[in-house]
Structures are given as C-alpha cells and as structure tokens.
Design an enzyme around this catalytic site. Structure first.
Site, mmCIF file in Angstrom:
data_model
loop_
_atom_site.group_PDB
_atom_site.id
_atom_site.type_symbol
_atom_site.label_atom_id
_atom_site.label_comp_id
_atom_site.label_asym_id
_atom_site.label_seq_id
_atom_site.Cartn_x
_atom_site.Cartn_y
_atom_site.Cartn_z
ATOM 1 N N CYS A 78 -53.032 -13.815 -9.155
ATOM 2 C CA CYS A 78 -51.636 -13.439 -8.947
ATOM 3 C C CYS A 78 -51.110 -13.234 -10.352
ATOM 4 C CB CYS A 78 -50.862 -14.552 -8.245
ATOM 5 S SG CYS A 78 -49.075 -14.303 -8.254
ATOM 6 N N THR A 79 -50.406 -12.143 -10.569
ATOM 7 C CA THR A 79 -50.036 -11.814 -11.953
ATOM 8 C C THR A 79 -48.953 -12.746 -12.510
ATOM 9 O OG1 THR A 79 -48.597 -10.078 -11.090
ATOM 10 C CG2 THR A 79 -50.791 -9.426 -11.823
ATOM 11 N N HIS A 80 -48.382 -13.593 -11.665
ATOM 12 C CA HIS A 80 -47.476 -14.619 -12.182
ATOM 13 C C HIS A 80 -48.251 -15.752 -12.879
ATOM 14 C CE1 HIS A 80 -44.568 -12.718 -9.542
ATOM 15 N NE2 HIS A 80 -43.628 -13.569 -9.905
ATOM 16 N N CYS B 287 -49.827 -6.284 -9.401
ATOM 17 C CA CYS B 287 -49.549 -7.359 -8.447
ATOM 18 C C CYS B 287 -50.737 -7.438 -7.507
ATOM 19 C CB CYS B 287 -48.277 -6.998 -7.683
ATOM 20 S SG CYS B 287 -47.898 -8.058 -6.289
ATOM 21 N N ASN B 288 -51.323 -8.616 -7.384
ATOM 22 C CA ASN B 288 -52.493 -8.759 -6.504
ATOM 23 C C ASN B 288 -52.116 -8.543 -5.044
ATOM 24 O OD1 ASN B 288 -55.054 -10.216 -8.019
ATOM 25 N ND2 ASN B 288 -53.111 -10.575 -9.048
ATOM 26 N N SER B 289 -50.930 -9.046 -4.646
ATOM 27 C CA SER B 289 -50.529 -8.911 -3.241
ATOM 28 C C SER B 289 -50.350 -7.429 -2.900
ATOM 29 C CB SER B 289 -49.219 -9.665 -2.993
ATOM 30 O OG SER B 289 -49.310 -10.967 -3.501
ATOM 31 N N TYR C 148 -43.407 -11.546 -2.660
ATOM 32 C CA TYR C 148 -44.165 -10.792 -1.662
ATOM 33 C C TYR C 148 -45.192 -11.697 -0.960
ATOM 34 C CZ TYR C 148 -42.756 -6.028 -3.173
ATOM 35 O OH TYR C 148 -42.083 -4.875 -3.434
ATOM 36 N N GLY C 149 -45.637 -12.727 -1.662
ATOM 37 C CA GLY C 149 -46.748 -13.559 -1.175
ATOM 38 C C GLY C 149 -46.655 -14.026 0.263
ATOM 39 N N ASP D 190 -44.572 -4.318 -9.868
ATOM 40 C CA ASP D 190 -44.829 -5.686 -9.372
ATOM 41 C C ASP D 190 -43.666 -6.115 -8.487
ATOM 42 O OD1 ASP D 190 -46.103 -8.328 -9.246
ATOM 43 O OD2 ASP D 190 -44.461 -9.027 -10.505
ATOM 44 N N SER D 191 -43.874 -7.198 -7.759
ATOM 45 C CA SER D 191 -42.800 -7.733 -6.921
ATOM 46 C C SER D 191 -41.663 -8.321 -7.764
ATOM 47 C CB SER D 191 -43.360 -8.823 -6.004
ATOM 48 O OG SER D 191 -43.859 -9.895 -6.779
HETATM 49 N N1 DGL Z 1 -47.310 -11.209 -8.761
HETATM 50 C C1 DGL Z 1 -47.706 -11.061 -7.414
HETATM 51 C C2 DGL Z 1 -49.219 -11.071 -7.236
HETATM 52 O O1 DGL Z 1 -49.951 -10.789 -8.167
HETATM 53 C C3 DGL Z 1 -47.104 -11.853 -6.307
HETATM 54 C C4 DGL Z 1 -45.989 -12.725 -6.447
HETATM 55 C C5 DGL Z 1 -45.139 -12.718 -5.210
HETATM 56 O O2 DGL Z 1 -45.403 -13.532 -4.297
HETATM 57 O O3 DGL Z 1 -44.240 -11.889 -5.156
HETATM 58 O O4 DGL Z 1 -49.697 -11.313 -6.148
#
Ligand code: DGL
Length: 274
Positions: A192-194, A82-84, A51-52, A19-20
């Site tokens: 987003c996994t956050h 991580c979705n991104s 990363y977003g 993940d990021s």
């Molecule tokens: N956790 C990441 C996701 O699922 C992105 C968070 C980020 O912006 O780094 O997209």
C-alpha cells in the site's frame, strides 16, 4: 497543460500520478528522484479516501474517474500510485488509454521474488487489494513461494492523520506484524503506497533481518524503464514542474503533504471528479 494553457502530448507532456490520497506521494518522491526532468501532475482523491475498505467495483469506478481527469490534461503516461486502484482498475486502464499505464503491484512482487532467500514473502495491504488477490496472481508463477497476506486498515488512518510513531501505532504494528513474524517471512512488501511512511515502525518491530520492499521505489523503477523503452523519457536537465490536485481541501492536503514529504508539495488545487 503547458504554461500557455495548451494541452501537450508526446515526450514534453507531464506524467499523471493517481492515488486515493497521500500515499501516492511516496511514489511521487521516488519518481522525482529517478525522473528529475519530468513534469508531474499528482491527483489524490482525498475526499473519497480511504479506498481500502471499498468494494473492488467502487475502487475501479473512482480510479477511472481520476485517471480520466489526468488524461484530459494531456499526460503522456499514467502512474497508478495506489495498490488498491492498481488491483481494481489496471486492466480497464490499459484498454482505455492510449498511453503507457504504470502500476505498483507487479514491480513490487518481481523485486520481492528476486531478493527473498527463504522464499517466504509477506504482503501488507488494504482489504480491497487482498480481496482482488492481485498479489496472489503476481506470485502465481512462483509456486515455491509461501505468501502471507496481512490487511492493515488502521495504517492508512494513521498516515492520513500524519502520525508515524507513538505507542498506539506501535501496538497496532505489533498486532498486524505478528502473522509475518510467525510465517518467518524474510521479505515484506509494503503493498500500500501509504506504508513506506511507516517503514520506521515496521522495521523497528520486525528487526533488520527482514527486507522491506517499497512498492513506491519499484514503481518508479518500472516508470523509468517503461518511458525509456517507449522513447518518452526526458533526460535533458531542466527545471521540472509539479502540480498537485486533490478532491478534498487544498489547504489540508498541502499541510499534511508537506508534513509527510516536505517541500515537494507547493501549490495545491481542488478539483471535482465525476
Ligand atoms: N494508497 C493506497 C494503496 O496503495 C490505499 C489507501 C487507501 O485505503 O485509500 O492501496
């Protein structure tokens, strides 16, 4: 790597999780719950998070560097938590690595499709995921579904700071969730996994009538089924090993990670990616 320092392959090898930053730890929690006998190596690219806001090309480059690092450690499967990064790098990753690559987008979309009653689905995600249109692609087969996409950049900032409540977050959540309320979505993908770490405030704002689909949980279910089908699932009860790597400060990662997810995180090592 095994305790003897040798790189392992096959069923006994660890699973790499990328993940990021801290968001993938929500996936780790679900993975540990559903696959308790597996060893995991988690890598969070915290030095370059978030990363977003980055371009798809840059997220792809960074994600492949992280996944290359995990492959070099001899993992038997990769989880892009991580979705991104899933949106930007999945296709390349599946071509590049000779191991199963599990991701977050399709499992979450499939689950949302199965549970929505009014066929109105919302997706909360980063700008990078929205720009990739990965969720639009995942729902392309379901033409009768109305998809509402909402980008929530400040949510990641709150989570990276370890903040999951308070008036400022509540005001931001009200603003972001207004479009989902207007669209009357009955199902909301935390894309987003956050964001599972903010499901308290999200369900407080939306009320109990909206199903929250955590891409963390559905990703772990997908990992279970992929490993089972590939004959790579460790099901004998054993004490598993979990390693945590970060590109940022190990002490900070351990502190925030433990605040968010408790004792799952023990030793953390800093690594460099290139
Ligand atoms: N956790 C990441 C996701 O699922 C992105 C968070 C980020 O912006 O780094 O997209």
């Amino acid at each position: 790597m095994g305790a003897d320092g040798a790189v392992r392959t096959g069923i006994d090898a660890a699973i790499g999780v990328f993940d990021s930053g801290f968001g993938g730890l929500t996936v780790m929690r679900s993975l540990v719950e559903q696959l308790p006998n597996e060893d995991f190596i988690y890598l969070g690219d915290t030095a370059r998070a978030p990363y977003g806001p980055r371009s798809i090309a840059e997220v792809r480059k960074f994600a492949l560097q992280g996944l290359d690092h995990l492959m070099d450690r001899g993992v038997k499967a990769l989880v892009i938590a991580c979705n991104s990064a899933s949106s930007a790098a999945l296709r390349d990753a599946r071509e590049r690595y000779p191991v199963p690559v599990i991701e977050v987008v399709l499992p979450a979309a499939t689950h949302a499709l199965a549970v929505t009653r009014n066929r109105r689905v919302g997706v909360l995600c980063t700008a990078s995921t929205a720009n990739s249109r990965s969720y639009d692609d995942a729902f392309a087969v379901a033409t009768e579904v109305a998809l509402t996409t909402q980008v929530c950049p400040r949510f990641v900032e709150f989570v990276e700071e370890g903040i999951t409540g308070g008036p400022e977050l509540l005001a931001v959540a009200e603003e972001y969730l207004a479009s989902v309320k207007r669209a009357q979505s009955d199902t909301l993908i935390l894309g987003c996994t956050h964001y599972p770490l903010l499901s308290g405030v999200i369900s407080y704002v939306l009320g109990p009538g909206v199903n929250l689909v955590s891409s963390a949980e559905t990703c772990a279910q997908s990992a279970y089924s992929t490993l089972t089908k590939a004959g790579l699932l460790r099901y004998e009860p054993r004490e598993a090993v979990r390693e945590f790597l970060t590109t940022g400060d190990a002490h900070d990662f351990r502190g925030i990670g433990r605040r968010l997810l408790g004792g799952l995180i023990t030793d953390v090592t800093t690594v460099a990616l290139a």
